[in-house]
Write a protein that holds these residues in place. Structure first.
Motif, PDB file in Angstrom:
ATOM      1  N   ILE A 311       0.823  -1.206   0.000  1.00  0.00           N
ATOM      2  CA  ILE A 311       0.000   0.000   0.000  1.00  0.00           C
ATOM      3  C   ILE A 311       0.862   1.262   0.000  1.00  0.00           C
ATOM      4  O   ILE A 311       0.472   2.312  -0.539  1.00  0.00           O
ATOM      5  CB  ILE A 311      -0.959   0.007   1.217  1.00  0.00           C
ATOM      6  N   GLY A 312       2.070   1.148   0.567  1.00  0.00           N
ATOM      7  CA  GLY A 312       2.955   2.319   0.616  1.00  0.00           C
ATOM      8  C   GLY A 312       3.454   2.762  -0.746  1.00  0.00           C
ATOM      9  O   GLY A 312       3.926   3.901  -0.905  1.00  0.00           O
ATOM     10  N   TYR A 341       5.808   4.849   4.157  1.00  0.00           N
ATOM     11  CA  TYR A 341       4.543   5.428   3.701  1.00  0.00           C
ATOM     12  C   TYR A 341       3.367   4.551   4.147  1.00  0.00           C
ATOM     13  O   TYR A 341       2.302   5.059   4.541  1.00  0.00           O
ATOM     14  CB  TYR A 341       4.530   5.562   2.178  1.00  0.00           C
ATOM     15  N   ALA A 342       3.566   3.222   4.090  1.00  0.00           N
ATOM     16  CA  ALA A 342       2.514   2.300   4.538  1.00  0.00           C
ATOM     17  C   ALA A 342       2.225   2.506   6.021  1.00  0.00           C
ATOM     18  O   ALA A 342       1.058   2.544   6.439  1.00  0.00           O
ATOM     19  CB  ALA A 342       2.939   0.849   4.283  1.00  0.00           C
ATOM     20  N   TYR A 343       3.303   2.660   6.797  1.00  0.00           N
ATOM     21  CA  TYR A 343       3.122   2.876   8.240  1.00  0.00           C
ATOM     22  C   TYR A 343       2.363   4.165   8.510  1.00  0.00           C
ATOM     23  O   TYR A 343       1.433   4.195   9.328  1.00  0.00           O
ATOM     24  CB  TYR A 343       4.482   2.911   8.936  1.00  0.00           C
ATOM     25  N   GLU A 344       2.747   5.229   7.820  1.00  0.00           N
ATOM     26  CA  GLU A 344       2.082   6.519   8.020  1.00  0.00           C
ATOM     27  C   GLU A 344       0.600   6.441   7.662  1.00  0.00           C
ATOM     28  O   GLU A 344      -0.240   7.056   8.317  1.00  0.00           O
ATOM     29  CB  GLU A 344       2.769   7.593   7.178  1.00  0.00           C
ATOM     30  N   LEU A 345       0.297   5.682   6.628  1.00  0.00           N
ATOM     31  CA  LEU A 345      -1.084   5.565   6.178  1.00  0.00           C
ATOM     32  C   LEU A 345      -1.923   4.703   7.121  1.00  0.00           C
ATOM     33  O   LEU A 345      -3.028   5.082   7.516  1.00  0.00           O
ATOM     34  CB  LEU A 345      -1.118   4.976   4.763  1.00  0.00           C
ATOM     35  N   LEU A 346      -1.403   3.545   7.519  1.00  0.00           N
ATOM     36  CA  LEU A 346      -2.188   2.571   8.274  1.00  0.00           C
ATOM     37  C   LEU A 346      -2.223   2.849   9.772  1.00  0.00           C
ATOM     38  O   LEU A 346      -3.182   2.471  10.448  1.00  0.00           O
ATOM     39  CB  LEU A 346      -1.636   1.160   8.033  1.00  0.00           C
ATOM     40  N   SER A 347      -1.193   3.494  10.294  1.00  0.00           N
ATOM     41  CA  SER A 347      -1.126   3.710  11.747  1.00  0.00           C
ATOM     42  C   SER A 347      -2.158   4.708  12.243  1.00  0.00           C
ATOM     43  O   SER A 347      -2.382   4.823  13.447  1.00  0.00           O
ATOM     44  CB  SER A 347       0.277   4.186  12.149  1.00  0.00           C
ATOM     45  N   THR A 348      -2.794   5.417  11.337  1.00  0.00           N
ATOM     46  CA  THR A 348      -3.836   6.371  11.750  1.00  0.00           C
ATOM     47  C   THR A 348      -5.162   5.670  12.023  1.00  0.00           C
ATOM     48  O   THR A 348      -6.081   6.285  12.563  1.00  0.00           O
ATOM     49  CB  THR A 348      -4.053   7.432  10.654  1.00  0.00           C
ATOM     50  N   ILE A 356      -0.328  -4.075  10.629  1.00  0.00           N
ATOM     51  CA  ILE A 356       0.724  -3.226  10.068  1.00  0.00           C
ATOM     52  C   ILE A 356       2.065  -3.939   9.925  1.00  0.00           C
ATOM     53  O   ILE A 356       2.951  -3.467   9.205  1.00  0.00           O
ATOM     54  CB  ILE A 356       0.871  -1.958  10.947  1.00  0.00           C
ATOM     55  N   ASP A 357       2.244  -5.087  10.593  1.00  0.00           N
ATOM     56  CA  ASP A 357       3.556  -5.751  10.582  1.00  0.00           C
ATOM     57  C   ASP A 357       4.033  -6.102   9.183  1.00  0.00           C
ATOM     58  O   ASP A 357       5.213  -5.914   8.854  1.00  0.00           O
ATOM     59  CB  ASP A 357       3.507  -7.026  11.435  1.00  0.00           C
ATOM     60  N   ILE A 358       3.137  -6.627   8.347  1.00  0.00           N
ATOM     61  CA  ILE A 358       3.560  -7.027   7.003  1.00  0.00           C
ATOM     62  C   ILE A 358       3.868  -5.813   6.122  1.00  0.00           C
ATOM     63  O   ILE A 358       4.945  -5.744   5.509  1.00  0.00           O
ATOM     64  CB  ILE A 358       2.519  -7.956   6.356  1.00  0.00           C
ATOM     65  N   PRO A 359       2.972  -4.830   6.009  1.00  0.00           N
ATOM     66  CA  PRO A 359       3.299  -3.669   5.164  1.00  0.00           C
ATOM     67  C   PRO A 359       4.565  -2.928   5.603  1.00  0.00           C
ATOM     68  O   PRO A 359       5.305  -2.400   4.759  1.00  0.00           O
ATOM     69  CB  PRO A 359       2.064  -2.769   5.289  1.00  0.00           C
ATOM     70  N   TYR A 360       4.843  -2.912   6.908  1.00  0.00           N
ATOM     71  CA  TYR A 360       5.967  -2.119   7.401  1.00  0.00           C
ATOM     72  C   TYR A 360       7.282  -2.901   7.444  1.00  0.00           C
ATOM     73  O   TYR A 360       8.356  -2.355   7.185  1.00  0.00           O
ATOM     74  CB  TYR A 360       5.637  -1.581   8.789  1.00  0.00           C
ATOM     75  N   TYR A 361       7.221  -4.194   7.763  1.00  0.00           N
ATOM     76  CA  TYR A 361       8.447  -4.943   8.034  1.00  0.00           C
ATOM     77  C   TYR A 361       8.777  -6.032   7.013  1.00  0.00           C
ATOM     78  O   TYR A 361       9.760  -6.752   7.201  1.00  0.00           O
ATOM     79  CB  TYR A 361       8.353  -5.608   9.411  1.00  0.00           C
TER      80      TYR A 361
END
Length: 438
Positions: A311-312, A341-348, A356-361
């Protein structure tokens, strides 16, 4: 089996509480009776509160009417409890008054259910309906406690009066009419609501028939009747709770997941070369997670994370994302930002934080040379370690403009060569044994 697992706590409560009360009741019937009545009063309040608070969303007149019925049933049950012979809250020297409240509450319940079933398609006028039930309840209380015009229902030393026995059969008859009417109008009621209400009416009928057998308040048929009454109240609670809370929450969850799937499909539309990639990696990731022993309740978050793994990339310029040639060092720096970018989008979104673990890590590596956080070993979340192998496997298994799909043997050799470097060795072994061979 899944239904039993999902409702395990509720089933345990439904079995444990009556069993505990029966054990106590064999030694102290008054305590048993008090426990049952408090349970019914509390359930009545929960039914009322749930139906009223969720009405603005469900717009379901039937469950709201049920809430009103059981609130005033709870009021009458409260008076039945406090006037019960032996409680000594009021100066009561006979079981008659408590029995009168019981009969009155059952007449109220049976007639109100029949009305609700008959006019099930009619939108309820909340205030008039509530005031009518309030007035009826007040009249019942006054007729028993003050004017004493309510017929005698129990005579000490003799047991139930003819009025009481006949009333129980009349109540059962009205309840049967309610059940028939509900069945005829079942298309107007959701399945999860229809079945518990019918079951509740059946339990109530059986309870009333059981109550006709006893001669004194402290005899076993009375205990059996109260247990059936608990079951009847719990069934209505499950109807209202399912309609007002469980079903809407489930629909909301489905809507969230459909939205996530839409985001995933939008990314694939943007990059036609990866069409079908998300569906394949989601399926394989879930299978590998199950084989690893990940708990069932965590799989839903893994599924969402796998769907949103790239997604990022919506923050990456097309000139870099779709470049056919080799990326420059500067372009790689930009590309490496997509997990951030994925973290910024999903963490909200609190709903998506567990995913979020898969998109971020998923670009972290076992030896710590990955990005964005340079995590290593088991510091990398398990979902990301699982997905990393699946993602590489699917990429190598698919044709790209700049290369053909690799053979099975090439992919196996490549993944093995990166075990302990890029990938978790334990998951590599599991993937090759359990997933890839299948």
């Amino acid at each position: 089996m899944n239904l039993l697992i999902e409702n395990f706590e509720s089933i345990c409560i439904a079995i444990f509480m009556p069993a505990l009360l029966v054990i106590v009741g064999l030694n102290n019937y008054l305590f048993f009776h008090t426990g049952v009545e408090i349970f019914c009063i509390v359930i009545s309040i929960v039914i009322f509160a749930t139906s009223v608070r969720t009405f603005r969303y469900s717009r379901n007149s039937f469950t709201l009417f049920l809430g009103y019925i059981y609130f005033f049933m709870g009021v009458l049950t409260f008076f039945h409890l406090t006037t019960y012979y032996g409680i000594n809250i009021f100066k009561i020297d006979s079981p008659n008054i408590a029995t009168q409240f019981w009969i009155a509450s059952k007449y109220f319940q049976a007639l109100a259910l029949l009305i609700a079933a008959t006019f099930i398609t009619t939108p309820i006028k909340k205030i008039p309906a509530f005031l009518v039930m309030l007035t009826t309840t007040a009249i019942i209380i006054i007729s028993i406690m003050l004017t004493e015009v309510f017929p005698t229902s129990f005579i000490a030393g003799r047991g139930l009066t003819p009025f009481n026995i006949i009333s129980k059969y009349v109540i059962c008859f009205v309840l049967i009419l309610s059940m028939i009417t509900l069945h005829r109008n079942k298309n107007c009621i959701d399945g999860p609501c229809y079945r518990p209400v019918i079951l509740s009416i059946i339990f109530t009928i059986l309870a009333e028939l059981t109550f006709t057998l006893y001669k004194g308040s402290y005899q076993f048929p009375n205990m059996a009747g109260y247990l059936l009454t608990m079951a009847a109240y719990y069934s209505v609670y499950w109807c209202v709770f399912s309609k007002g809370v469980v079903i809407p929450y489930h629909k909301l969850e489905i809507s969230y997941d459909k939205t996530i799937e839409g985001w995933s499909k939008a990314l694939e539309l943007r990059d036609a070369e990866t069409k079908g990639h998300s569906d394949r990696v989601v399926k394989a990731t879930i299978e590998l997670a199950k084989a690893y022993g990940i708990e069932e309740d965590k799989l839903v978050h893994i599924r969402r994370g796998a769907l949103l793994h790239d997604i990022g990339k919506i923050g990456i310029p097309d000139s870099i994302l779709f470049k056919h040639g080799k990326l420059t060092d500067e372009e790689w720096k930009v590309m490496h930002k997509h997990p951030e970018y994925a973290y910024e989008l999903l963490s909200t979104s609190p709903y998506l934080i567990p995913a979020i673990d898969i998109p971020y890590y998923h670009h972290e590596k076992w030896d710590g040379s990955g990005y964005p956080c340079r995590l290593s070993g088991k510091d990398i979340p398990i979902a990301a370690r699982i997905f990393a192998i699946v993602d590489v496997w699917d990429a190598l298994s698919s044709d790209r403009p700049y290369r053909k799909a690799w053979t099975k043997e090439q992919i196996i050799d490549y993944i093995k060569s990166l075990s302990g470097i890029h990938f978790d060795p334990e998951i590599v072994k599991l993937f090759l044994e359990k997933i890839y061979e299948e």
